[in-house]
Design a protein around this motif. Structure first.
Motif, mmCIF file in Angstrom:
data_model
loop_
_atom_site.group_PDB
_atom_site.id
_atom_site.type_symbol
_atom_site.label_atom_id
_atom_site.label_comp_id
_atom_site.label_asym_id
_atom_site.label_seq_id
_atom_site.Cartn_x
_atom_site.Cartn_y
_atom_site.Cartn_z
ATOM 1 N N ILE A 160 -1.146 7.023 -0.274
ATOM 2 C CA ILE A 160 -1.999 7.670 0.606
ATOM 3 C C ILE A 160 -3.631 7.501 -0.068
ATOM 4 O O ILE A 160 -3.670 8.251 -1.033
ATOM 5 N N MET A 186 -2.020 7.234 9.190
ATOM 6 C CA MET A 186 -3.607 6.581 9.498
ATOM 7 C C MET A 186 -3.410 5.018 8.826
ATOM 8 O O MET A 186 -4.250 4.328 9.424
ATOM 9 N N ASN A 187 -2.728 4.712 7.963
ATOM 10 C CA ASN A 187 -2.715 3.495 7.468
ATOM 11 C C ASN A 187 -1.367 2.495 7.728
ATOM 12 O O ASN A 187 -1.311 1.654 6.975
ATOM 13 N N ASN A 199 4.556 5.611 6.021
ATOM 14 C CA ASN A 199 4.164 5.699 7.473
ATOM 15 C C ASN A 199 4.811 6.635 8.250
ATOM 16 O O ASN A 199 4.364 7.160 9.141
ATOM 17 N N ASN A 232 0.860 -1.171 0.026
ATOM 18 C CA ASN A 232 -0.147 -0.144 -0.117
ATOM 19 C C ASN A 232 0.780 1.227 0.042
ATOM 20 O O ASN A 232 0.589 2.089 0.861
ATOM 21 N N ASP A 288 -10.421 9.794 -0.148
ATOM 22 C CA ASP A 288 -11.897 9.536 0.077
ATOM 23 C C ASP A 288 -12.620 10.455 -0.875
ATOM 24 O O ASP A 288 -13.775 10.722 -0.675
ATOM 25 N N ASP A 305 -1.634 -1.389 8.089
ATOM 26 C CA ASP A 305 -1.771 -1.882 6.876
ATOM 27 C C ASP A 305 -0.595 -2.310 6.170
ATOM 28 O O ASP A 305 -0.450 -3.434 5.693
ATOM 29 N N ARG A 306 0.251 -1.519 6.007
ATOM 30 C CA ARG A 306 1.722 -1.579 5.495
ATOM 31 C C ARG A 306 2.518 -2.548 6.385
ATOM 32 O O ARG A 306 3.182 -3.148 5.661
#
Length: 297
Positions: free
Chosen positions: A152, A241-242, A234, A149, A155, A245-246
């Motif tokens: 970024i 915020m993700n 990161n 991922n 949305d 996941d990484r």
């Protein structure tokens, strides 16, 4: 041309303490490892190129393509290679030149002939499937960026106002990582990054073949470039915020645990990106991430 350089007197009478400038050849030899199509056997082919000042390997390949005749006088198909920006930014022209992986746009003929006067040797990268001649399929490299991922997510594209400020101390650490051009040099030099070459089965749909490729790629080592890009995002306040996941991707099969710390990656990176620093940072982050999961964090 050799005589004209010599006659300029940059030797004993002009610069008593300087080195005698090397005589320039009228022509030089280029040996290229060619391959006509994926899966076909490779073969060496030799070309004679007229020397010109300020040549790089791309200009050499252009002269060879225009001539399309081997050193033996045989008419041949023009050599295929990949390039784009010609200023070491896009990473497309990576190949193995005189045994070292690097960008061909910044590989200068004068320097190459100084190091290896006999000839210049060009080969495709060995860790990726050959499409033709010096062109390779770097799809696995980009699949690794998808796996971790390395972006970024957004949305929406409406005005969200100013983003979070990034401290100067973080900018100093992340800017070098942002210079990665996905050239593949670090992967070519990595002993843990092994070549994967799949062939589409008879009757297999394109969708099924692509799914099989992605599954295979995801199980193999992601490589230093992907680890470093995961750390880059990161470290950004929005990208953080993700971060989970990484880190999850980096602890999955083919993740950072495969790295053998050979440190070849940082030695060959043309942008001098501190890849081993990223790997060390990712090692600490993934360890902490795993411990938090164990304790329900």
């Amino acid at each position: 041309m050799a005589d004209s350089h010599h006659a300029n007197g940059h030797g004993s009478n002009g610069h008593a303490h300087g080195a005698e400038p090397a005589a320039k050849p009228d022509t030089f030899e280029v040996r290229i490892l060619r391959q006509d199509a994926p899966g076909e056997p490779s073969y060496w082919e030799r070309h004679t190129v007229k020397y010109e000042s300020d040549m790089n390997v791309i200009s050499v390949l252009q002269r060879i393509a225009a001539k399309a005749t081997s050193s033996e006088g045989k008419r041949v198909a023009p050599v295929a290679w990949d390039c784009n920006c010609l200023e070491e930014v896009c990473g497309a022209c990576t190949m193995v030149i005189n045994g070292k992986v690097r960008q061909s746009c910044s590989a200068l003929v004068d320097k190459l002939l100084t190091d290896h006067p006999a000839e210049i040797e060009l080969q495709p990268m060995t860790k990726f499937p050959v499409v033709r001649d010096l062109v390779v399929d770097r799809g696995r490299l980009f699949r690794a960026l998808q796996k971790v991922n390395a972006w970024i997510p957004v949305d929406g594209y409406y005005d969200l106002g100013p983003g979070p400020k990034v401290p100067a101390s973080i900018q100093e650490q992340t800017y070098p990582l942002s210079e990665c051009m996905s050239c593949g040099c670090c992967l070519e030099a990595c002993p843990q990054y092994l070549k994967v070459e799949l062939v589409r089965d008879e009757g297999e749909t394109e969708e099924a073949y692509q799914a099989r490729k992605n599954k295979t790629f995801d199980s193999e080592f992601v490589g230093a470039h992907a680890i470093s890009q995961a750390m880059l995002f990161n470290m950004h306040p929005t990208g953080a915020m993700n971060a989970g996941d990484r880190l999850e991707a980096l602890t999955a099969e083919g993740g950072i645990q495969v790295c053998g710390n050979a440190q070849n990656c940082v030695a060959v990176c043309p942008k001098r990106i501190p890849l081993t620093t990223s790997i060390a940072r990712a090692g600490r982050a993934t360890t902490l991430h795993t411990l938090k999961k164990w304790f329900g964090g």
